[in-house]
Enzyme design. Structure first.
Site, PDB file in Angstrom:
ATOM      1  CG  HIS A  97       1.532   3.393  -5.180  1.00 45.03           C
ATOM      2  ND1 HIS A  97       0.564   2.097  -5.510  1.00 45.03           N
ATOM      3  CD2 HIS A  97       0.732   3.733  -3.967  1.00 45.03           C
ATOM      4  CE1 HIS A  97      -0.336   1.850  -4.333  1.00 45.03           C
ATOM      5  NE2 HIS A  97      -0.215   2.950  -3.581  1.00 45.03           N
TER       6      HIS A  97
ATOM      7  CG  ASP B 180       0.421   4.678   0.604  1.00 47.27           C
ATOM      8  OD1 ASP B 180       0.014   4.362  -0.813  1.00 47.27           O
ATOM      9  OD2 ASP B 180       0.316   3.887   1.498  1.00 47.27           O
TER      10      ASP B 180
ATOM     11  CG  HIS C 165       1.908  -0.536  -1.408  1.00 50.03           C
ATOM     12  ND1 HIS C 165       2.494   0.633  -0.959  1.00 50.03           N
ATOM     13  CD2 HIS C 165       0.505  -0.114  -1.655  1.00 50.03           C
ATOM     14  CE1 HIS C 165       1.687   1.590  -0.701  1.00 50.03           C
ATOM     15  NE2 HIS C 165       0.350   1.137  -1.120  1.00 50.03           N
TER      16      HIS C 165
ATOM     17  NE  ARG D 140      -3.301   4.954   2.660  1.00 54.33           N
ATOM     18  CZ  ARG D 140      -2.928   5.506   1.372  1.00 54.33           C
ATOM     19  NH1 ARG D 140      -2.719   4.879   0.457  1.00 54.33           N
ATOM     20  NH2 ARG D 140      -2.703   6.808   0.985  1.00 54.33           N
TER      21      ARG D 140
HETATM   22  C1  SIN Z   1      -3.067   1.544  -1.098  1.00 61.07           C
HETATM   23  O1  SIN Z   1      -2.425   1.733  -2.019  1.00 61.07           O
HETATM   24  O2  SIN Z   1      -3.126   2.323   0.007  1.00 61.07           O
HETATM   25  C2  SIN Z   1      -3.918   0.311  -1.561  1.00 61.07           C
HETATM   26  C3  SIN Z   1      -3.383  -1.073  -1.277  1.00 61.07           C
HETATM   27  C4  SIN Z   1      -4.142  -2.231  -1.264  1.00 61.07           C
HETATM   28  O3  SIN Z   1      -5.330  -1.818  -1.776  1.00 61.07           O
HETATM   29  O4  SIN Z   1      -3.828  -3.178  -1.112  1.00 61.07           O
END
Ligand code: SIN
Length: 276
Positions: free
Chosen positions: A100, A102, A250, A265
């Site tokens: 995805h 973000d 990611h 985050r």
């Molecule tokens: C996210 O999608 O912000 C999480 C990424 C992660 O936990 O490595």
């Protein structure tokens, strides 16, 4: 101390050392912004960031405004500008465990995300895989590039949050839903890049359901199954990873159940996306 930069692959990612983000200077911030536009993902280890420091670093990117995630409270965070990313033995899912971008459902999506790791699972694992969307676009054939450059796609927050996680928006609100061009120009580099992701993109506008499903599935598989687009980040506690949320997507690998992984985050809001 001079900055040291080591690329993770020829295409994407860099480890940066020789910097203390608590005392980052304006010149160092400019170098990080330039490097991020070039490499897409920056890994910075051994940092001591409380919420204020984490948010201060986040505001050095994008428009400088911090994003408020609709699930921040549900994630367990008391601060709307900080999203808790935590999976434990009680978790039914781990945030971000599919490919995805973000919150691509926002009209002006997140430009940059900064994830700070508090606790890594004792079992090992818990890596994050990133993929370059400029490289994903460049590797498509010319006829497919020309086709998708004319199209736009719908990105809907209900897809991950309601359908996958069973969450609901606050009373009277709805999760965001936006239409974005499928090929956009990166706001800093101007490079064309592919802007659809399996997490949020529900359909291509103006084509049949069958055409939309087949074309999106081909693009998702291209992103997910082409290792030369990708880098894999191994975390330690106190690592901060900064990613360009426009030029990359990611996947957080949930291979450590029932152990605990805990991060936070902060994200910076970007501008409206423009077609390439
Ligand atoms: C996210 O999608 O912000 C999480 C990424 C992660 O936990 O490595």
């Amino acid at each position: 101390m001079p900055l040291t930069i080591e690329n993770l692959t020829p295409v994407i990612g860099a480890e940066v050392s020789g910097i203390d983000l608590n005392t980052i200077s304006a010149d160092q911030a400019a170098i990080l912004r330039e490097l991020l536009a070039e490499r897409g993902v920056l890994v910075i280890r051994d940092q001591n960031l409380d919420h204020e420091a984490h948010k201060r670093v986040g505001s050095l990117f994008g428009t400088g405004t911090l994003h408020r995630h609709p699930l921040a409270t549900a994630s367990g965070s008391a601060d709307p500008e900080v999203l808790t990313v935590k999976a434990t033995a009680k978790s039914a899912h781990a945030a971000g465990e599919g490919w995805h971008t973000d919150v691509s459902c926002d009209p002006a999506p997140i430009s940059t995300s900064l994830l700070y790791m508090h606790q890594m699972p004792e079992s090992g694992g818990g890596d994050t895989v990133f993929a370059s969307m400029t490289e994903a676009f460049a590797l498509l054939s010319e006829p497919v590039r020309a086709l998708i450059a004319q199209l736009s796609a719908v990105h809907d927050g209900s897809l991950p949050w309601r359908e996958a996680y069973g969450r609901h928006p606050e009373a009277g609100a709805e999760f965001n839903r936006s239409v974005h061009p499928m090929v956009i120009a990166h706001p800093d580099t101007g490079k064309p890049l592919l802007w659809v992701n399996r997490g949020f993109t529900t359909r291509i506008a103006g084509v049949s359901k069958l055409e939309s499903r087949a074309l999106l599935e081909m693009l998702f598989q291209h992103i997910e199954s082409t290792p030369r687009l990708q880098c894999r980040v191994r975390w330690d506690a106190r690592t901060l990873v900064i990613w360009d949320n426009i030029a990359t997507q990611h996947h957080a690998v949930w291979d450590y159940f029932p152990y605990t992984r805990h991060a936070e985050r902060v994200s910076a809001v970007g501008g409206l996306l423009k077609a390439a």
